[in-house]
Scaffold this motif. Structure first.
Motif, PDB file in Angstrom:
ATOM      1  N   GLN A 165     -17.121   5.274  10.806  1.00 21.87           N
ATOM      2  CA  GLN A 165     -16.932   6.690  11.119  1.00 21.87           C
ATOM      3  C   GLN A 165     -15.571   6.914  11.779  1.00 21.87           C
ATOM      4  O   GLN A 165     -15.067   6.054  12.495  1.00 21.87           O
ATOM      5  N   ALA A 166     -15.017   8.085  11.496  1.00 18.63           N
ATOM      6  CA  ALA A 166     -13.778   8.465  12.179  1.00 18.63           C
ATOM      7  C   ALA A 166     -14.103   8.773  13.634  1.00 18.63           C
ATOM      8  O   ALA A 166     -15.208   9.208  13.963  1.00 18.63           O
ATOM      9  N   CYS A 167     -13.172   8.514  14.523  1.00 20.77           N
ATOM     10  CA  CYS A 167     -13.329   8.855  15.935  1.00 20.77           C
ATOM     11  C   CYS A 167     -11.946   9.174  16.475  1.00 20.77           C
ATOM     12  O   CYS A 167     -10.941   8.943  15.800  1.00 20.77           O
ATOM     13  N   THR A 171      -8.818   7.059  11.939  1.00 22.63           N
ATOM     14  CA  THR A 171      -9.378   7.698  10.759  1.00 22.63           C
ATOM     15  C   THR A 171     -10.666   6.973  10.376  1.00 22.63           C
ATOM     16  O   THR A 171     -11.019   5.950  10.966  1.00 22.63           O
ATOM     17  N   ALA A 172     -11.358   7.481   9.350  1.00 23.29           N
ATOM     18  CA  ALA A 172     -12.592   6.838   8.891  1.00 23.29           C
ATOM     19  C   ALA A 172     -12.321   5.462   8.303  1.00 23.29           C
ATOM     20  O   ALA A 172     -13.239   4.641   8.172  1.00 23.29           O
ATOM     21  N   ASP A 173     -11.060   5.191   7.936  1.00 26.12           N
ATOM     22  CA  ASP A 173     -10.681   3.894   7.371  1.00 26.12           C
ATOM     23  C   ASP A 173     -10.047   2.970   8.399  1.00 26.12           C
ATOM     24  O   ASP A 173      -9.366   2.006   8.039  1.00 26.12           O
TER      25      ASP A 173
END
Length: 459
Positions: A165-167, A171-173
């Motif tokens: 998950q992005a936080c 990023t989400a990656d």
């Protein structure tokens, strides 16, 4: 044998559900609906306009299913003759719920038709037995799926895989967002510097720095970001650091350890404090009565000063006053000089704290292992764990200077541009208290006398 109630022109209600997070079957409700409609058409049934659907909701987890509950209400009201589902386990996956359904079907004479399982007649023992077998098998599959997912998550955690998950900061990656990383670095330095969370939040909002959702900053937002090991490149599983992550950290592991200790239950360290208005309030102490002094305007000279407050019913004597500007400047210079003398000691203190907390964490692991192997009882494990946790909480977390504020000379250059709360945190880290002695010159114009200031230094 099918009942007359299920003959041509019967009123059919179609129920569809998918719980993709558990089954991973990929059977969307649209696909289920198409197969159910085809079955109803072959039977010559009239399908109710209302569609009873629960998308991405498990039948086994206790979540409220609006579509399922509406279907039961329609059955109880006698507005339907037959229920059509893609598979019997779409309705229920636990025996408790099935028995309620069997009672409802017996009362209403309504049976289940499945696009994959065929006709399930709940009015006779064989049909009920079949429904129970299907439900038991489905419940077993749910348990197996849960175990596979638990094991998979554990494997990913032990391998240090990115959670996905992005936080804030990533990023989400797992790519670092440079602008957000800079904010995290700043807030970490300011918290370890001793500044209050509310003061930092107010400053960020005033500067127009956006949160992840574009809302105003709050103390809780900063706390949640900084207490997460993820920003140090650490993978967490079930609330504990499980491995070094496969992504880059924004702050160091040592900094993260100190931040998490600051936010541990039972600690306050003043980190929620709001913006400080007056630099020396409470740090200056009246020599006559030991009361903390407050900021004021001198009644005769109209100069800003600190005085011992004279409040009715308090122990304060009100007999000591000292001008503020010169006192603040003198203590700041004293702090700069003191800082130069203890830079090495500060590094040693941080290293010692990390070593002590690491040893206590290792002790917790040993205690947990002893309990798992049956060497100690549960009550012994709880008592030992509580003792170690108390020892950890008793260790004072070092207040560290950012790299650009290591020496007194660096502090001197940056001092005027710092927030009052930041400067006060530095002074609190250097002075236990500063006693203000009485005036030695009792007549004539008042002038600043550095000899009245008696600091008590921290070791």
């Amino acid at each position: 044998m099918e009942q007359d109630k299920d003959g041509a022109n019967a009123r059919a209600a179609i129920y569809t559900r998918i719980s993709k997070d558990l089954t991973l079957e990929g059977l969307g409700v649209t696909r289920q609906l198409e197969d159910c409609l085809a079955l109803a058409e072959r039977k010559g049934w009239s399908v109710l306009d209302e569609k009873f659907e629960d998308n991405d909701i498990s039948a086994a987890g206790g979540k409220k299913r609006e579509g399922y509950n509406r279907l039961k209400a329609v059955m109880e009201a006698g507005e339907v003759d037959v229920v059509v589902v893609y598979a019997a386990d779409r309705l229920h996956r636990n025996s408790r719920e099935l028995e309620d359904w069997i009672d409802l079907a017996s009362e209403t004479g309504i049976n289940i038709y499945s696009a994959t399982n065929g006709f399930i007649d709940l009015s006779n023992p064989d049909g009920r037995t079949m429904a129970r077998v299907v439900t038991a098998f489905a419940a077993g599959e749910v348990e197996k799926t849960k175990m596979r997912l638990i094991r998979k998550h554990l494997e990913l955690a032990e391998a240090g895989a990115w959670p996905g998950q992005a936080c804030y900061g990533y990023t989400a990656d797992a790519e670092i967002v440079p602008e957000e990383a800079a904010v995290i670095t700043e807030m970490a330095a300011r918290v370890l510097h001793g500044e209050g969370l509310n003061a930092i939040a107010k400053d960020f909002t005033a500067r127009g720095i956006p949160t992840a959702r574009g809302a105003a900053w709050r103390a809780a937002s900063i706390r949640n970001i900084l207490k997460s090991p993820r920003i140090a490149g650490l993978r967490v599983h079930r609330g504990k650091v499980s491995a070094k992550g496969q992504w880059a950290g924004i702050i160091s592991e040592e900094t993260s350890a100190m931040l998490r200790a600051r936010f541990a239950p039972g600690r306050s360290d003043g980190i929620r404090g709001g913006a400080r208005k007056h630099l020396l309030t409470g740090l200056l102490v009246c020599s006559k009565c030991g009361t903390g002094m407050v900021k004021c305007i001198n009644g005769r000279t109209k100069k800003e000063s600190y005085r011992c407050p004279k409040n009715e019913g308090s122990a304060a004597c009100g007999g000591t006053t000292i001008v503020s500007a010169e006192t603040e400047a003198w203590l700041a210079e004293a702090a700069f000089q003191f800082q130069d003398a203890r830079v090495v000691g500060q590094t040693e203190a941080t290293s010692e704290w990390l070593e002590q907390t690491g040893a206590l964490d290792a002790r917790l692991e040993e205690i947990a292992s002893d309990y798992a192997l049956g060497s100690i009882s549960r009550s012994e494990w709880q008592a030992a764990r509580a003792a170690v946790e108390r020892a950890k909480s008793a260790l004072p977390v070092p207040i560290i200077r950012p790299r650009n504020l290591t020496t007194g000379a660096m502090l001197r250059v940056a001092w005027d541009g710092m927030a009052t709360s930041v400067r006060r945190a530095i002074l609190d880290d250097i002075f236990v208290k500063v006693v203000v002695m009485p005036r030695r010159q009792v007549t004539g114009p008042k002038s600043f006398d550095a000899g009245r200031i008696v600091p008590e230094w921290r070791q």
